[in-house]
Design an enzyme around this catalytic site. Structure first.
Site, PDB file in Angstrom:
ATOM      1  N   GLU A  66       0.882  -1.175   0.000  1.00  0.00           N
ATOM      2  CA  GLU A  66       0.000   0.000   0.000  1.00  0.00           C
ATOM      3  C   GLU A  66       0.911   1.215   0.000  1.00  0.00           C
ATOM      4  O   GLU A  66       1.571   1.515   0.990  1.00  0.00           O
ATOM      5  CB  GLU A  66      -0.913  -0.032   1.227  1.00  0.00           C
ATOM      6  CG  GLU A  66      -2.090   0.918   1.122  1.00  0.00           C
ATOM      7  CD  GLU A  66      -1.786   2.283   1.666  1.00  0.00           C
ATOM      8  OE1 GLU A  66      -1.445   3.180   0.851  1.00  0.00           O
ATOM      9  OE2 GLU A  66      -1.867   2.463   2.881  1.00  0.00           O
ATOM     10  N   CYS A 100      -1.791   8.623   3.581  1.00  0.00           N
ATOM     11  CA  CYS A 100      -1.606   8.225   2.184  1.00  0.00           C
ATOM     12  C   CYS A 100      -2.787   8.610   1.313  1.00  0.00           C
ATOM     13  O   CYS A 100      -2.652   8.735   0.095  1.00  0.00           O
ATOM     14  CB  CYS A 100      -1.329   6.728   2.084  1.00  0.00           C
ATOM     15  SG  CYS A 100      -2.542   5.706   2.941  1.00  0.00           S
TER      16      CYS A 100
END
Length: 309
Positions: A66, A100
């Site tokens: 990720e 993120c």
């Protein structure tokens, strides 16, 4: 991290089954170099690519990456300008921009509507308080991860200004040698495709002005990443079109890009990951499927079986 480990032990997980190991690059290299069955990594694309190469010939290792994103947020046909500005701030500057899923690119229409949006956003950003966790009044933003990163964010912002980007709110180090920076907004419409497609992990928002809604979607998708994306609009048809055409794993309507549910998949496409969404879905790919056919006894061959004399 330590809090989670403590709660797991309290819940009955034997000590040593789950361990928290902290450290820098050397620690990460030691862990990934060990005899492991899987690596689930959250971090930058550069490090993720290195890990991907490390396990390229290890089909036996579960690898879930990720890797963040250069996430777009479109603002188009919105009556409540103040609410939209607040949603942009929550998307771009929450946790000092260190999520993120934070919005890195704001896409606005050319003309009066975009001007009004940018003015409201600039005014709200000016009101944000930057400070230590227990300061009074309570801050909206704390520091970024280190003074070194604070300096690199300021340098990246200044480089865009030097290339004729138009600052709406300057990103700068507040106290020399410390990790506190002011949130920055810069209009890079004139630079367009020459702006590096990079994730600046901090309170750093780039603005693009476009002619029409199709251009807005095209600009949103113009990235090698694909983690989160969002649209602020009163027009449901525009939301449905954006949802259908958006290249991202998390796509929100009239909600901040930093909002996500642990009951849903969390991950993206392109350089944002390797199609192993975390959160609820991680339980599935960290196991392996087993198919079985069962019977309490053997089946006898029937009379007249074809192919048997």
């Amino acid at each position: 991290g330590a809090f989670i480990i403590e709660r797991m032990v309290e819940a009955g997980v034997p000590e040593g089954v789950v361990n928290l190991v902290q450290g820098g690059r050397e620690t990460g290299e030691a862990l990934t170099g060990a005899d492991v069955d899987g690596v689930l990594f959250t971090g930058g694309a550069k490090t993720g690519l290195a890990i991907h190469k490390m396990f390229a010939d290890r089909l036996d290792v579960i690898l879930a990456l990720e890797l963040g994103g250069n996430n777009p947020l479109i603002w188009w046909d919105v009556d409540d300008v103040e609410a939209a500005a607040f949603t942009v701030v929550q998307s771009a500057f929450l946790t000092s921009g260190q999520r993120c899923t934070c919005a890195r690119r704001l896409i606005l229409p050319e003309g009066p509507e975009g001007d009004k949006a940018l003015l409201a956003l600039g005014k709200l950003t000016e009101r944000l308080i930057v400070g230590a966790p227990f300061d009074e009044p309570q801050p909206f933003m704390g520091p970024v991860i280190s003074p070194k990163i604070a300096e690199s964010l300021e340098r990246a912002f200044d480089q865009l200004v030097d290339r004729d980007g138009v600052p709406v709110k300057n990103l700068s180090v507040i106290d020399e040698g410390k990790a506190f920076v002011s949130p920055g907004i810069i209009d890079v419409s004139m630079l367009a495709d020459s702006v590096p497609d990079e994730e600046h992990f901090g309170p750093f928002l780039k603005v693009y002005r476009v002619k029409d809604f199709d251009d807005a979607i095209a600009r949103a998708n113009k990235t090698r990443f694909g983690l989160s994306a969002g649209i602020l609009t009163d027009d449901k048809a525009k939301w449905e079109k954006f949802l259908a055409l958006s290249r991202a794993g998390i796509v929100n309507w009239n909600r901040q890009t930093t909002g996500a549910s642990g009951a849903a998949p969390f991950g993206g496409i392109g350089d944002s990951g390797n199609h192993r969404p975390s959160a609820y879905y991680a339980a599935d790919y960290c196991a392996y499927p087993v198919a079985s056919m069962e019977g309490e006894g053997l089946l006898a061959m029937p009379e007249g079986q074809v192919g048997v004399r």
